[in-house]
Structure formats: C-alpha cells, structure tokens
Design a protein around this motif. Structure first.
Motif, short mmCIF file in Angstrom:
data_model
loop_
_atom_site.label_atom_id
_atom_site.label_comp_id
_atom_site.label_asym_id
_atom_site.label_seq_id
_atom_site.Cartn_x
_atom_site.Cartn_y
_atom_site.Cartn_z
N GLU A 29 106.84 30.57 19.72
CA GLU A 29 106.57 31.81 20.43
C GLU A 29 106.12 31.53 21.87
O GLU A 29 106.50 32.24 22.80
N LYS B 167 109.22 30.71 23.79
CA LYS B 167 109.98 31.93 24.06
C LYS B 167 109.38 32.69 25.23
O LYS B 167 110.10 33.18 26.11
N LEU C 247 110.13 30.75 28.39
CA LEU C 247 111.54 30.87 28.75
C LEU C 247 111.85 32.23 29.36
O LEU C 247 112.72 32.34 30.22
N SER C 248 111.14 33.27 28.94
CA SER C 248 111.40 34.59 29.51
C SER C 248 110.97 34.66 30.98
O SER C 248 111.46 35.50 31.73
N ASP D 15 117.65 34.78 32.11
CA ASP D 15 116.39 34.12 31.81
C ASP D 15 116.61 32.97 30.82
O ASP D 15 117.72 32.78 30.32
N ASN E 69 115.81 32.68 27.89
CA ASN E 69 116.16 33.16 26.55
C ASN E 69 117.60 33.67 26.50
O ASN E 69 118.00 34.30 25.54
N LYS E 70 118.34 33.43 27.57
CA LYS E 70 119.75 33.80 27.68
C LYS E 70 119.98 35.31 27.71
O LYS E 70 120.95 35.82 27.18
N LYS E 71 119.07 36.02 28.36
CA LYS E 71 119.23 37.45 28.57
C LYS E 71 119.62 37.69 30.03
O LYS E 71 118.94 37.22 30.94
N SER F 49 116.54 25.83 27.78
CA SER F 49 116.05 26.09 26.44
C SER F 49 116.00 24.79 25.62
O SER F 49 115.01 24.52 24.93
#
Length: 101
Positions: free
Chosen positions: A13, A16, A19-20, A38, A40-42, A80
């Motif tokens: 967590e 995560k 990464l964001s 980002d 987190n691959k968004k 990541s």
C-alpha cells in the motif's frame, strides 16, 4: 507468518501511494504529443500541439496518442518494477535481486 503477510500488505500500500505521486511522460512525434502517466499506470493527462488538431490529421493524431501512451506505460512499468524490487529486497534481504529485471 501472518505478521509478515500484514507487513507485506502495508508495504504494498505504501508503494502504491508512492507510485501515485510519481509521474512519467511518454512522447510521440518529437514531443508533439505527450502522455502523462503515474507510477500506477493511470493516464493523468494528454498534451497535443495545436498543429495536430485539424480534421485532416485525425488518424495521425490518434496513432501518435497511442504511441505516447505506450511509451509512458513502459516507463511507468519500469518505475513500478523498481519499487517492487526495493520492497522485496527489504522484506527478503539477499533475495531482492532475484525479482524484477
């Protein structure tokens, strides 16, 4: 055993969340199209130079957007993987190098 599992979940967590906060940029056509993603691959943003915003360049623009997003996703994957490798290294000293690359 359950303590280690809880610790791993907590660290996952944390990663995560970290990464964001990390963004990477993929480009196409020398930077005419940029995708911001980002860790987190968004996808966070798509930037396009005005010269590409004409109806006759629609297909070209679509292709360039795909290329820029793919490039950004590749970079996000590397970030990541690096973070996960650090997690594994901290949880399993001596074995962390086996994960990732």
């Amino acid at each position: 055993m359950f303590g280690k599992l809880a610790e791993a979940q907590k660290k996952a967590e944390e990663i995560k969340t970290r990464l964001s906060a990390i963004t990477v940029e993929g480009q196409a056509a020398g930077g005419a199209v940029k995708a911001i993603v980002d860790g987190n691959k968004k996808v966070k943003d798509i930037l396009i130079v005005d010269a590409l915003l004409s109806p006759e360049r629609k297909e070209e623009l679509q292709d360039l957007i795909v290329v820029a997003i793919e490039n950004a996703m590749e970079q996000a994957e590397r970030v990541s993987a690096s973070e996960m490798q650090q997690l594994m290294g901290s949880m399993l000293p001596g074995l962390g190098g086996m994960f990732g690359k």
